[in-house]
Design an enzyme around this catalytic site. Structure first.
Site, PDB file in Angstrom:
ATOM      1  N   ARG A 105      48.013  -5.554 -46.219  1.00 31.56           N
ATOM      2  CA  ARG A 105      47.097  -5.928 -45.145  1.00 31.56           C
ATOM      3  C   ARG A 105      47.278  -7.403 -44.818  1.00 31.56           C
ATOM      4  O   ARG A 105      47.349  -8.242 -45.711  1.00 31.56           O
ATOM      5  CB  ARG A 105      45.651  -5.686 -45.572  1.00 31.56           C
ATOM      6  CG  ARG A 105      45.322  -4.217 -45.727  1.00 31.56           C
ATOM      7  CD  ARG A 105      43.864  -4.020 -46.065  1.00 31.56           C
ATOM      8  NE  ARG A 105      43.484  -4.723 -47.274  1.00 31.56           N
ATOM      9  CZ  ARG A 105      42.235  -5.042 -47.587  1.00 31.56           C
ATOM     10  NH1 ARG A 105      41.254  -4.740 -46.770  1.00 31.56           N
ATOM     11  NH2 ARG A 105      41.967  -5.657 -48.722  1.00 31.56           N
ATOM     12  N   THR A 109      43.864 -10.772 -40.275  1.00 26.96           N
ATOM     13  CA  THR A 109      43.344  -9.725 -39.374  1.00 26.96           C
ATOM     14  C   THR A 109      42.883  -8.492 -40.132  1.00 26.96           C
ATOM     15  O   THR A 109      42.189  -7.641 -39.567  1.00 26.96           O
ATOM     16  CB  THR A 109      44.444  -9.274 -38.394  1.00 26.96           C
ATOM     17  OG1 THR A 109      45.481  -8.643 -39.165  1.00 26.96           O
ATOM     18  CG2 THR A 109      45.039 -10.434 -37.622  1.00 26.96           C
ATOM     19  N   ASP A 201      38.475  -5.587 -56.307  1.00 27.29           N
ATOM     20  CA  ASP A 201      39.825  -5.245 -55.849  1.00 27.29           C
ATOM     21  C   ASP A 201      40.415  -4.178 -56.773  1.00 27.29           C
ATOM     22  O   ASP A 201      40.752  -4.468 -57.927  1.00 27.29           O
ATOM     23  CB  ASP A 201      40.705  -6.502 -55.840  1.00 27.29           C
ATOM     24  CG  ASP A 201      42.047  -6.216 -55.185  1.00 27.29           C
ATOM     25  OD1 ASP A 201      42.763  -5.305 -55.653  1.00 27.29           O
ATOM     26  OD2 ASP A 201      42.375  -6.887 -54.196  1.00 27.29           O
ATOM     27  N   ASP A 204      43.963  -4.847 -58.329  1.00 28.86           N
ATOM     28  CA  ASP A 204      43.944  -5.867 -59.381  1.00 28.86           C
ATOM     29  C   ASP A 204      43.319  -5.327 -60.661  1.00 28.86           C
ATOM     30  O   ASP A 204      43.765  -5.636 -61.767  1.00 28.86           O
ATOM     31  CB  ASP A 204      43.171  -7.103 -58.908  1.00 28.86           C
ATOM     32  CG  ASP A 204      44.003  -7.965 -57.971  1.00 28.86           C
ATOM     33  OD1 ASP A 204      45.244  -7.847 -58.005  1.00 28.86           O
ATOM     34  OD2 ASP A 204      43.409  -8.751 -57.209  1.00 28.86           O
TER      35      ASP A 204
HETATM   36  O1  LIG Z   1      40.458   0.175 -45.663  1.00 30.60           O
HETATM   37  P1  LIG Z   1      41.213  -1.140 -45.688  1.00 30.60           P
HETATM   38  O2  LIG Z   1      40.435  -2.262 -45.087  1.00 30.60           O
HETATM   39  O3  LIG Z   1      42.597  -1.022 -45.131  1.00 30.60           O
HETATM   40  O4  LIG Z   1      41.305  -1.570 -47.210  1.00 30.60           O
HETATM   41  C1  LIG Z   1      41.627  -0.675 -48.227  1.00 30.60           C
HETATM   42  C2  LIG Z   1      42.945  -1.016 -48.824  1.00 30.60           C
HETATM   43  O5  LIG Z   1      42.838  -2.221 -49.581  1.00 30.60           O
HETATM   44  C3  LIG Z   1      43.309  -2.000 -50.902  1.00 30.60           C
HETATM   45  O6  LIG Z   1      44.659  -2.243 -51.019  1.00 30.60           O
HETATM   46  P2  LIG Z   1      45.267  -3.711 -50.951  1.00 30.60           P
HETATM   47  O7  LIG Z   1      45.597  -4.046 -49.540  1.00 30.60           O
HETATM   48  O8  LIG Z   1      44.352  -4.649 -51.680  1.00 30.60           O
HETATM   49  O9  LIG Z   1      46.629  -3.538 -51.737  1.00 30.60           O
HETATM   50  P3  LIG Z   1      46.887  -3.187 -53.290  1.00 30.60           P
HETATM   51  O10 LIG Z   1      46.728  -1.716 -53.427  1.00 30.60           O
HETATM   52  O11 LIG Z   1      48.279  -3.653 -53.513  1.00 30.60           O
HETATM   53  O12 LIG Z   1      45.902  -3.948 -54.119  1.00 30.60           O
HETATM   54  C4  LIG Z   1      42.985  -0.547 -51.111  1.00 30.60           C
HETATM   55  O13 LIG Z   1      43.678   0.002 -52.204  1.00 30.60           O
HETATM   56  C5  LIG Z   1      43.322   0.061 -49.785  1.00 30.60           C
HETATM   57  O14 LIG Z   1      44.694   0.402 -49.652  1.00 30.60           O
HETATM   58  O1  LIG Z   2      36.391  -3.507 -51.754  1.00 30.45           O
HETATM   59  C1  LIG Z   2      37.617  -3.399 -51.537  1.00 30.45           C
HETATM   60  C2  LIG Z   2      38.151  -3.364 -50.237  1.00 30.45           C
HETATM   61  C3  LIG Z   2      39.494  -3.241 -50.076  1.00 30.45           C
HETATM   62  N1  LIG Z   2      40.281  -3.147 -51.167  1.00 30.45           N
HETATM   63  C4  LIG Z   2      39.788  -3.169 -52.421  1.00 30.45           C
HETATM   64  O2  LIG Z   2      40.528  -3.085 -53.403  1.00 30.45           O
HETATM   65  N2  LIG Z   2      38.478  -3.305 -52.569  1.00 30.45           N
HETATM   66 MG   LIG Z   3      44.261  -4.901 -53.697  1.00 30.37          MG
END
Ligand SMILES: O=P(O)(O)OC[C@H]1O[C@H](OP(=O)(O)OP(=O)(O)O)[C@H](O)[C@@H]1O
Ligand SMILES: O=c1cc[nH]c(=O)[nH]1
Ligand SMILES: [Mg+2]
Length: 210
Positions: A105, A109, A201, A204
């Site tokens: 992400r 944005t 998160d 993490d």
């Molecule tokens: O609904 P959204 O606003 O798109 O957010 C949700 C996303 O955020 C987190 O991933 P992240 O981008 O933190 O990546 P990661 O899995 O590598 O921690 C989570 O696992 C989703 O994929």
């Molecule tokens: O609360 C949240 C939102 C997005 N991604 C996460 O891992 N946690």
């Molecule tokens: Mg994440």
């Protein structure tokens, strides 16, 4: 008509989610419990798998008994946190294939970008379960579903541990054919796009990267 939201109404899921929410839960326990809840949600999300019958010989007699109709199924984790749910799904549906979709992400944005996608060859013929612990803005899940549809997939479900109402609404609007299976729907998103109260998160906490 929009897709259904199936919120797990089960004391085991509620109890395990509370352990995940606790900031003092260890990485080891967090990872194990994510997998356990994955298994429990799979139980609900596979209720409509078609059955056929076969003849078996029990120690007592011959009988006709139900067996899965051999429908093709694939689990698709959104990298990276979605990986934490794969094991739970595979323990319930060991024959499932696994496709991976990598998504990051934009920190400003919050919009998602696909950086990796590796699917089984016959993915268009399979029933798809996209898995990710968190449905926050819904951007990642929306993009993942769009990517699967581009590859010809028709029967798609989304499994998450926690959802924000904003994410649910986004998926229902963008992909009204997709049902959501989730552990709980939380209160709202904060200004950083985190689910409140949430669990922090997920990536993490599963991988111990913070
Ligand atoms: O609904 P959204 O606003 O798109 O957010 C949700 C996303 O955020 C987190 O991933 P992240 O981008 O933190 O990546 P990661 O899995 O590598 O921690 C989570 O696992 C989703 O994929
Ligand atoms: O609360 C949240 C939102 C997005 N991604 C996460 O891992 N946690
Ligand atoms: Mg994440």
């Amino acid at each position: 008509m929009s897709g259904k939201v199936h919120v797990m109404d089960h004391p085991l899921v509620a109890h395990k989610l509370t352990i995940l929410r606790d900031k003092d839960t260890s990485v080891k326990d967090f990872r194990e419990i994510v997998s356990e809840i994955g298994m429990l949600i799979t139980y609900e999300a596979t209720r409509d798998l078609p059955l056929t019958t076969k003849e078996v010989e029990t120690p007592i007699c011959r009988t006709i008994a139900p067996t899965l109709k051999g429908k093709k199924f694939a689990v698709v984790p959104i990298l990276r946190a979605g990986l934490g749910l794969v094991d739970g799904v595979l323990r319930m549906v060991p024959s499932a294939r696994v496709g991976h979709i990598g998504m990051f992400r934009d920190e400003e944005t919050l919009e998602p970008h696909v950086y990796f996608c590796k699917m089984p060859k016959d993915i268009a013929e399979r029933d798809i379960m996209i898995v990710d612990p968190m449905l926050a803005t819904g951007g990642s899940a929306e993009a993942a579903i769009t990517e699967m549809k581009k590859r010809g997939c028709k029967n798609i479900k989304l499994m998450v541990l926690l959802a924000a109402p904003e994410g649910v609404e986004r998926i229902q609007k963008a992909h009204p054919d997709v049902d959501i299976y989730c552990g709980a729907v939380d209160d709202h998103l904060n200004e950083h796009g985190y689910i409140v109260p949430g669990l922090g998160d997920a990536g993490d906490r599963i991988f111990g990267t913070k």
